[in-house]
Design a protein around this motif. Sequence first.
Motif, PDB file in Angstrom:
ATOM      1  N   UNK A   1       0.769  -1.299   0.030  1.00 36.28           N
ATOM      2  CA  UNK A   1      -0.001  -0.065   0.189  1.00 36.28           C
ATOM      3  C   UNK A   1       0.944   1.284   0.027  1.00 36.28           C
ATOM      4  N   UNK A   2       2.035   1.226  -0.343  1.00 38.98           N
ATOM      5  CA  UNK A   2       2.917   2.351  -0.291  1.00 38.98           C
ATOM      6  C   UNK A   2       3.670   2.852  -1.581  1.00 38.98           C
ATOM      7  N   UNK A   3       4.851   2.391  -1.788  1.00 38.14           N
ATOM      8  CA  UNK A   3       5.366   2.692  -3.160  1.00 38.14           C
ATOM      9  C   UNK A   3       4.778   1.775  -4.249  1.00 38.14           C
ATOM     10  N   UNK A   4       4.337   0.688  -4.064  1.00 39.74           N
ATOM     11  CA  UNK A   4       3.776  -0.286  -4.951  1.00 39.74           C
ATOM     12  C   UNK A   4       2.378   0.177  -5.422  1.00 39.74           C
ATOM     13  N   UNK A   5       1.708   1.054  -4.746  1.00 37.88           N
ATOM     14  CA  UNK A   5       0.704   2.025  -5.358  1.00 37.88           C
ATOM     15  C   UNK A   5      -0.689   1.115  -5.252  1.00 37.88           C
ATOM     16  N   UNK A   6      -0.589  -0.056  -4.655  1.00 36.21           N
ATOM     17  CA  UNK A   6      -1.767  -0.995  -4.639  1.00 36.21           C
ATOM     18  C   UNK A   6      -2.665  -0.610  -3.243  1.00 36.21           C
ATOM     19  N   UNK A   7      -3.813  -1.047  -3.141  1.00 40.30           N
ATOM     20  CA  UNK A   7      -4.516  -1.161  -1.818  1.00 40.30           C
ATOM     21  C   UNK A   7      -3.967  -1.822  -1.113  1.00 40.30           C
ATOM     22  N   UNK A   8      -4.077  -1.537   0.397  1.00 36.83           N
ATOM     23  CA  UNK A   8      -3.562  -2.566   1.594  1.00 36.83           C
ATOM     24  C   UNK A   8      -4.172  -3.879   1.051  1.00 36.83           C
ATOM     25  N   UNK A   9      -3.398  -4.846   1.581  1.00 37.25           N
ATOM     26  CA  UNK A   9      -4.033  -6.165   1.589  1.00 37.25           C
ATOM     27  C   UNK A   9      -2.952  -7.433   1.387  1.00 37.25           C
TER      28      UNK A   9
ATOM     29  N   UNK B   1      -4.609 -13.457  -3.002  1.00 38.07           N
ATOM     30  CA  UNK B   1      -5.346 -12.541  -3.427  1.00 38.07           C
ATOM     31  C   UNK B   1      -5.225 -12.210  -4.959  1.00 38.07           C
ATOM     32  N   UNK B   2      -5.884 -12.967  -5.496  1.00 36.28           N
ATOM     33  CA  UNK B   2      -5.795 -13.242  -7.119  1.00 36.28           C
ATOM     34  C   UNK B   2      -5.830 -11.636  -7.626  1.00 36.28           C
ATOM     35  N   UNK B   3      -7.129 -10.812  -7.298  1.00 42.96           N
ATOM     36  CA  UNK B   3      -7.367  -9.631  -8.002  1.00 42.96           C
ATOM     37  C   UNK B   3      -6.114  -8.538  -7.552  1.00 42.96           C
ATOM     38  N   UNK B   4      -5.634  -8.915  -6.300  1.00 44.87           N
ATOM     39  CA  UNK B   4      -4.405  -7.919  -5.927  1.00 44.87           C
ATOM     40  C   UNK B   4      -3.169  -8.336  -6.809  1.00 44.87           C
ATOM     41  N   UNK B   5      -3.117  -9.489  -7.101  1.00 49.32           N
ATOM     42  CA  UNK B   5      -1.795 -10.015  -7.907  1.00 49.32           C
ATOM     43  C   UNK B   5      -1.879  -9.441  -9.376  1.00 49.32           C
ATOM     44  N   UNK B   6      -3.203  -9.083  -9.751  1.00 50.53           N
ATOM     45  CA  UNK B   6      -3.638  -8.328 -11.318  1.00 50.53           C
ATOM     46  C   UNK B   6      -2.852  -7.143 -10.928  1.00 50.53           C
ATOM     47  N   UNK B   7      -3.244  -6.522  -9.771  1.00 47.96           N
ATOM     48  CA  UNK B   7      -3.012  -5.156  -9.575  1.00 47.96           C
ATOM     49  C   UNK B   7      -1.222  -4.989  -9.422  1.00 47.96           C
TER      50      UNK B   7
END
Length: 389
Positions: free
Chosen positions: A199-207, A250-256
């Motif tokens: 959720x920081x430099x990687x620009x993804x939501x937390x999780x 967390x499949x959708x987080x991996x897409x992200x």
Amino acid sequence: MTSRKAGRHFLQIPGPSAVPDRILRAISMQTIDHRGPEFAAVGRAAIEGMKSIFKTDEGQVIIYPASGTGAWEAALVNTLSEGDRVLMYETGHFSMLWMKLAKRLGLQPEFIAGDWRGGADANAIAGHLRADTHHSIKAVCIVHNETSSGSVSSVAEVRAAIDAVSHPALLMVDSISGLASIDFRFDEWGVDVCVSGSQKGLMLPPGISFNCASKRAMEVARKGGMRRSYWDWQEMAAMNASGYFPYTPATNMLYGLNEAVAMLHEEGLDNVFARHIRHGRATRAAVRAWGLDILCNRQGQESGVLTAVMMPEGHSADQFRKTVLEGFDISLGNGLSKVADRVFRIGHLGDFNDAMLMGTLSGIEMALSKAQIPHSKGGTEDAMAVLAG
Ligand code: PLP
């Protein structure tokens, strides 16, 4: 007061950072069968992609569906045993939380006290290790970018300090808020375990969160560590080899994540790091012009991820953050534990540009007037001068 706020909210806390539309779109793809034939490519790409961000060839990347705290615990339970001594350095709130977690697990953390105004002192670490002639300290744990204070520890210097006294302790680094924003080199710096988060430099939501483990750390884990199941590296690494996971990823987080890694490489990691350094410099120029103090006072250790600003005596930082939020729709980070209500934190990380920084600093400068905080004008001008230069 209207119920609708026009325009985009400025999420200027030091993580979670704002998620770019490209990543949101990637995450919104249909979830697929995580044991089906299509998934392996997604899983493999995520692991390989993260190796390029950690800058490792040999390191084993582990991805957990957990917040950073889970990855902290995973790093410790895979490599250490109850009663082990671990050397930790107080850079701020997050170093304290990791220390408390270690204590709860039955480890014996030794905490080198710090004043929260700079990174870890490699000489102090070397001194502690030198005195440990029986090598009973099993790990040195440092926080790379201390999110509560806005200071950076030199991982390379800490590695050199460990080597200078020929101590076999593992080097564990929390780069939850450093990775993908400021320079990090897993292999070159001889890191044994790095902990990071989405959720920081990687620009993804937390999780999701990460461990990157060196060959040596993997070997230590294979032979020992604490009782563990969910966090165990071995089973995860074995399944990951074919792109799959031992439990539902967390499949959708991996897409992200795969989109985020692509974006970071499109920009170029060195350009990403330079952008963060520049935004840190511009922010500090503004704060200095306002006549306010910056919590990190060691030159060269200031963070490009966030700036922690000290409120003048007698003024509440939380009250000020409320003025900023209500008046300008900007969320700033709060002061944590020892500096609660004394400090506010400006996040300048992730998918962020000059105009967004100027919007943030302008909002803060307007709020300083509105809240009648004693300050000088001209912070935004000085920040613009840095950006223009
Ligand atoms: N370490 C650092 C440096 C952090 O900034 C954070 C969270 O902000 C954590 C650890 C804890 O991570 P999480 O809140 O994702 O569990």
